[in-house]
Design a protein around this motif. Structure first.
Motif, PDB file in Angstrom:
ATOM      1  N   GLY A  85       0.830  -1.200   0.000  1.00 11.80           N
ATOM      2  CA  GLY A  85       0.000   0.000   0.000  1.00 11.80           C
ATOM      3  C   GLY A  85       0.865   1.251   0.000  1.00 11.80           C
TER       4      GLY A  85
ATOM      5  N   THR B 139       1.872   2.844  -2.674  1.00  7.71           N
ATOM      6  CA  THR B 139       1.745   3.639  -3.902  1.00  7.71           C
ATOM      7  C   THR B 139       0.941   4.920  -3.695  1.00  7.71           C
ATOM      8  OG1 THR B 139      -0.132   2.252  -4.481  1.00  7.71           O
ATOM      9  CG2 THR B 139       1.963   1.715  -5.550  1.00  7.71           C
ATOM     10  N   SER B 140       0.461   5.169  -2.488  1.00 12.02           N
ATOM     11  CA  SER B 140      -0.344   6.367  -2.233  1.00 12.02           C
ATOM     12  C   SER B 140      -0.400   6.634  -0.723  1.00 12.02           C
ATOM     13  CB  SER B 140      -1.769   6.141  -2.772  1.00 12.02           C
ATOM     14  OG  SER B 140      -2.631   7.184  -2.376  1.00 12.02           O
TER      15      SER B 140
ATOM     16  N   ILE C 242      -0.595   7.381   3.166  1.00  8.14           N
ATOM     17  CA  ILE C 242       0.208   7.187   4.382  1.00  8.14           C
ATOM     18  C   ILE C 242       1.378   6.227   4.134  1.00  8.14           C
ATOM     19  CG2 ILE C 242       0.091   6.370   6.775  1.00  8.14           C
ATOM     20  CD1 ILE C 242      -3.019   7.251   6.514  1.00  8.14           C
TER      21      ILE C 242
ATOM     22  N   ARG D  40      -1.267  -1.731  -6.857  1.00  6.02           N
ATOM     23  CA  ARG D  40      -1.709  -2.052  -8.226  1.00  6.02           C
ATOM     24  C   ARG D  40      -1.291  -0.985  -9.223  1.00  6.02           C
ATOM     25  NH1 ARG D  40      -7.760  -1.918  -6.462  1.00  6.02           N
ATOM     26  NH2 ARG D  40      -6.733  -0.144  -5.479  1.00  6.02           N
ATOM     27  N   ASN D  41      -1.052   0.239  -8.748  1.00  7.12           N
ATOM     28  CA  ASN D  41      -0.896   1.379  -9.647  1.00  7.12           C
ATOM     29  C   ASN D  41       0.569   1.580 -10.067  1.00  7.12           C
ATOM     30  OD1 ASN D  41      -0.750   3.929 -10.786  1.00  7.12           O
ATOM     31  ND2 ASN D  41      -2.346   4.769  -9.460  1.00  7.12           N
TER      32      ASN D  41
ATOM     33  N   ASP E 150      -2.630  -7.288  -6.633  1.00  9.99           N
ATOM     34  CA  ASP E 150      -3.907  -6.981  -5.992  1.00  9.99           C
ATOM     35  C   ASP E 150      -4.002  -7.873  -4.753  1.00  9.99           C
ATOM     36  OD1 ASP E 150      -6.482  -6.905  -5.070  1.00  9.99           O
ATOM     37  OD2 ASP E 150      -7.412  -6.940  -7.042  1.00  9.99           O
ATOM     38  N   VAL E 151      -3.707  -7.306  -3.589  1.00  4.34           N
ATOM     39  CA  VAL E 151      -3.612  -8.140  -2.393  1.00  4.34           C
ATOM     40  C   VAL E 151      -4.956  -8.309  -1.675  1.00  4.34           C
ATOM     41  CG1 VAL E 151      -1.147  -7.670  -2.094  1.00  4.34           C
ATOM     42  CG2 VAL E 151      -2.823  -6.230  -0.900  1.00  4.34           C
TER      43      VAL E 151
ATOM     44  N   VAL F 161      -5.753  12.231   7.508  1.00 10.69           N
ATOM     45  CA  VAL F 161      -4.673  12.611   6.604  1.00 10.69           C
ATOM     46  C   VAL F 161      -5.263  12.728   5.198  1.00 10.69           C
ATOM     47  CG1 VAL F 161      -2.355  11.989   5.816  1.00 10.69           C
ATOM     48  CG2 VAL F 161      -3.158  11.160   8.034  1.00 10.69           C
TER      49      VAL F 161
ATOM     50  N   THR G 181      -5.356  12.013   1.728  1.00  6.76           N
ATOM     51  CA  THR G 181      -4.707  11.000   0.878  1.00  6.76           C
ATOM     52  C   THR G 181      -5.652  10.636  -0.266  1.00  6.76           C
ATOM     53  OG1 THR G 181      -5.711   9.152   2.059  1.00  6.76           O
ATOM     54  CG2 THR G 181      -3.623   9.995   2.952  1.00  6.76           C
TER      55      THR G 181
HETATM   56  N1  LIG Z   1      -6.315   8.843   5.423  1.00  2.00           N
HETATM   57  C1  LIG Z   1      -6.880   8.835   6.611  1.00  2.00           C
HETATM   58  O1  LIG Z   1      -7.270   9.879   7.158  1.00  2.00           O
HETATM   59  C2  LIG Z   1      -7.029   7.536   7.360  1.00  2.00           C
HETATM   60  C3  LIG Z   1      -7.586   7.579   8.652  1.00  2.00           C
HETATM   61  C4  LIG Z   1      -7.714   6.381   9.353  1.00  2.00           C
HETATM   62  C5  LIG Z   1      -7.296   5.181   8.795  1.00  2.00           C
HETATM   63  N2  LIG Z   1      -6.774   5.176   7.535  1.00  2.00           N
HETATM   64  C6  LIG Z   1      -6.347   3.884   6.982  1.00  2.00           C
HETATM   65  O2  LIG Z   1      -4.982   3.939   6.613  1.00  2.00           O
HETATM   66  C7  LIG Z   1      -4.743   3.059   5.509  1.00  2.00           C
HETATM   67  C8  LIG Z   1      -4.053   3.838   4.400  1.00  2.00           C
HETATM   68  O3  LIG Z   1      -4.928   4.845   3.964  1.00  2.00           O
HETATM   69  P1  LIG Z   1      -4.498   6.043   3.028  1.00  2.00           P
HETATM   70  O4  LIG Z   1      -5.263   7.200   3.516  1.00  2.00           O
HETATM   71  O5  LIG Z   1      -3.050   6.115   2.899  1.00  2.00           O
HETATM   72  O6  LIG Z   1      -5.177   5.571   1.651  1.00  2.00           O
HETATM   73  P2  LIG Z   1      -4.659   5.579   0.139  1.00  2.00           P
HETATM   74  O7  LIG Z   1      -3.948   6.849  -0.157  1.00  2.00           O
HETATM   75  O8  LIG Z   1      -5.844   5.246  -0.686  1.00  2.00           O
HETATM   76  O9  LIG Z   1      -3.633   4.357   0.114  1.00  2.00           O
HETATM   77  C9  LIG Z   1      -4.106   3.037   0.128  1.00  2.00           C
HETATM   78  C10 LIG Z   1      -3.070   2.133  -0.487  1.00  2.00           C
HETATM   79  O10 LIG Z   1      -3.633   0.814  -0.537  1.00  2.00           O
HETATM   80  C11 LIG Z   1      -3.354   0.262  -1.801  1.00  2.00           C
HETATM   81  N3  LIG Z   1      -4.388  -0.678  -2.193  1.00  2.00           N
HETATM   82  C12 LIG Z   1      -5.735  -0.495  -2.191  1.00  2.00           C
HETATM   83  N4  LIG Z   1      -6.350  -1.584  -2.679  1.00  2.00           N
HETATM   84  C13 LIG Z   1      -5.365  -2.464  -2.997  1.00  2.00           C
HETATM   85  C14 LIG Z   1      -5.374  -3.767  -3.547  1.00  2.00           C
HETATM   86  N5  LIG Z   1      -6.513  -4.390  -3.886  1.00  2.00           N
HETATM   87  N6  LIG Z   1      -4.187  -4.397  -3.747  1.00  2.00           N
HETATM   88  C15 LIG Z   1      -3.018  -3.765  -3.433  1.00  2.00           C
HETATM   89  N7  LIG Z   1      -2.949  -2.548  -2.890  1.00  2.00           N
HETATM   90  C16 LIG Z   1      -4.121  -1.897  -2.679  1.00  2.00           C
HETATM   91  C17 LIG Z   1      -3.346   1.445  -2.761  1.00  2.00           C
HETATM   92  O11 LIG Z   1      -2.518   1.126  -3.878  1.00  2.00           O
HETATM   93  P3  LIG Z   1      -3.024   0.855  -5.394  1.00  2.00           P
HETATM   94  O12 LIG Z   1      -4.125   1.813  -5.676  1.00  2.00           O
HETATM   95  O13 LIG Z   1      -1.762   1.040  -6.175  1.00  2.00           O
HETATM   96  O14 LIG Z   1      -3.462  -0.572  -5.394  1.00  2.00           O
HETATM   97  C18 LIG Z   1      -2.679   2.512  -1.901  1.00  2.00           C
HETATM   98  O15 LIG Z   1      -1.282   2.433  -2.032  1.00  2.00           O
HETATM   99  C19 LIG Z   1      -6.106   2.511   5.089  1.00  2.00           C
HETATM  100  O16 LIG Z   1      -6.281   1.253   5.658  1.00  2.00           O
HETATM  101  C20 LIG Z   1      -7.087   3.512   5.700  1.00  2.00           C
HETATM  102  O17 LIG Z   1      -8.325   2.926   5.989  1.00  2.00           O
HETATM  103  C21 LIG Z   1      -6.629   6.322   6.806  1.00  2.00           C
END
Ligand SMILES: NC(=O)c1ccc[n+]([C@@H]2O[C@H](COP(=O)([O-])OP(=O)(O)OC[C@H]3O[C@@H](n4cnc5c(N)ncnc54)[C@H](OP(=O)(O)O)[C@@H]3O)[C@@H](O)[C@H]2O)c1
Length: 346
Positions: free
Chosen positions: A27, A29-30, A32, A54-55, A81-82, A219, A221
């Motif tokens: 995870g 690629t985007s 946190i 995936r990206n 795709d995990v 955050v 994202t």
């Molecule tokens: N942002 C917040 O405020 C926040 C708050 C609380 C908790 N969280 C949690 O923190 C974690 C990270 O969130 P984020 O905000 O950093 O989100 P994000 O920017 O969408 O990052 C999510 C990452 O997961 C990867 N991913 C998603 N589906 C996938 C799949 N099927 N196979 C492989 N990789 C996959 C995406 O990569 P690809 O698209 O390349 O597959 C991306 O790198 C999440 O679990 C989220 O629920 C976030």
């Protein structure tokens, strides 16, 4: 709260671990994961980093940006795709072919879509799998490499899952995987609590490795990208009003790296004779944190965005009542069931 200058000073000392640390960001690629990966690359000597997602175009961009941060670092993309455990196994085999040890495993795979139960050919919901089963599977598969990292210099091995530590809720033990009672809220509740319970389970079984579950706060994202158009629109309008309360990208990366490496969160039994086996040494006056089993320094930690310990009393109660053991056994059962399904599919 751990002050940001303490975080920066601790991360800068990661260079004391020497060259060639190996890290895997699932995870990355985007969001946190990306921010934490960049902080790691910036603060280490000649790191080898594996980036899973995936990206591919996002990965290309990040690899180029990392070269600017540390020209001696090597970042390699593994496309997968995990949301399916067979893909988790394939990625782990690829890493096992290339590396003998993994020092740091950071997992942030997930999404915020509003789809209902979305069952993969493995019979599991994809969001549940991203939040929990895939993360536990990565840890389980990579334990031999994490153990090697803990027993060979610099004796440093850690696993961090970033989700929602501190928001644990009761689990429906009659439908742990939510096959019959799925909704988004229950999925968040089950996977958060299950990640928290597993920190203590793994920490006791693998005493030379630290296992943490952290909460990043809010955050900005890409996490909303799979929401329906109306929800993305509403977020776009509301974001400027809430922006002052967000944790910034750089701070998030630095803080999550601190949670992943500081001596505040040591393994239960750090290797003897290594000055960093317990993590980057603490500044004077800072105390070792209390683990998710309620004991100081017990190797499994629930960490809030600011470095403080979090976690509901429910986590301790569930350990005392045997629910934690039930979740461990449930998880092993799911792995065996999915292995059989995948053998049949192959
Ligand atoms: N942002 C917040 O405020 C926040 C708050 C609380 C908790 N969280 C949690 O923190 C974690 C990270 O969130 P984020 O905000 O950093 O989100 P994000 O920017 O969408 O990052 C999510 C990452 O997961 C990867 N991913 C998603 N589906 C996938 C799949 N099927 N196979 C492989 N990789 C996959 C995406 O990569 P690809 O698209 O390349 O597959 C991306 O790198 C999440 O679990 C989220 O629920 C976030």
């Amino acid at each position: 709260m751990v002050a940001l200058d303490v975080v920066h000073a601790s991360n800068a000392r990661l260079r004391e671990l020497g060259p060639g640390l190996v890290a895997l960001f699932v995870g990355g690629t985007s969001g946190i994961g990306e921010f934490t990966l960049k902080a790691f690359v910036k603060n280490t000597i000649s790191p080898r980093v594996y980036l899973v997602g995936r990206n591919a175009s996002a990965a290309d961009r990040i690899i180029e940006e990392c070269h600017g941060l540390n020209k001696d670092g090597k970042v390699e993309f593994i496309k997968a795709d995990v949301s399916e455990l067979a893909e988790v196994d394939r990625v782990c085999k690829e890493i096992q072919k290339k590396e003998k040890a993994v020092n740091l495993l950071v997992q942030t795979q997930g999404n915020a879509n509003l789809r209902g139960r979305d069952e993969s050919p493995e019979g599991l919901d994809r969001k549940f799998t991203l939040n929990y089963y895939s993360r536990t599977r990565f840890i389980s598969n990579l334990l031999p490499l994490l153990r090697t990292a803990s027993t060979s210099p610099p004796n440093f091995a850690r696993s961090v899952t970033i989700l929602s530590a501190g928001s644990e809720r009761a689990i429906n033990l009659d439908d742990i995987e939510l096959k019959h009672t799925f909704n988004g809220m229950r999925c968040a509740n089950h996977t958060t609590t299950m990640n928290s319970l597993m920190t203590a389970e793994f920490a006791v079984k693998e005493p030379s490795i630290t296992f943490s579950h952290t909460f990043p706060s809010v955050v900005n994202t890409g996490v909303a990208r799979e929401l329906p158009w109306w929800a993305r629109g509403a977020l776009k309008v509301l974001t400027p009003f809430f922006k002052p309360f967000f944790v910034g990208a750089d701070e998030t990366g630095q803080r999550q790296l601190f949670h992943a490496t500081s001596g505040m969160y040591p393994p239960l039994k750090p290797a003897a004779g290594s000055p960093v086996a317990a993590g980057i040494p603490l500044p004077t006056g800072t105390a070792i944190a209390t683990g998710s089993d309620g004991k100081v320094g017990s190797g499994g930690y629930l960490v809030n965005w600011n470095g403080d310990i979090t976690g509901k009393k429910l986590v301790i109660d569930y350990q005392a009542e045997g629910v934690s053991k039930t979740i461990w056994e449930h998880t092993q059962g799911i792995f065996e069931r999915v292995e059989k399904i995948n053998e049949a599919r192959a």
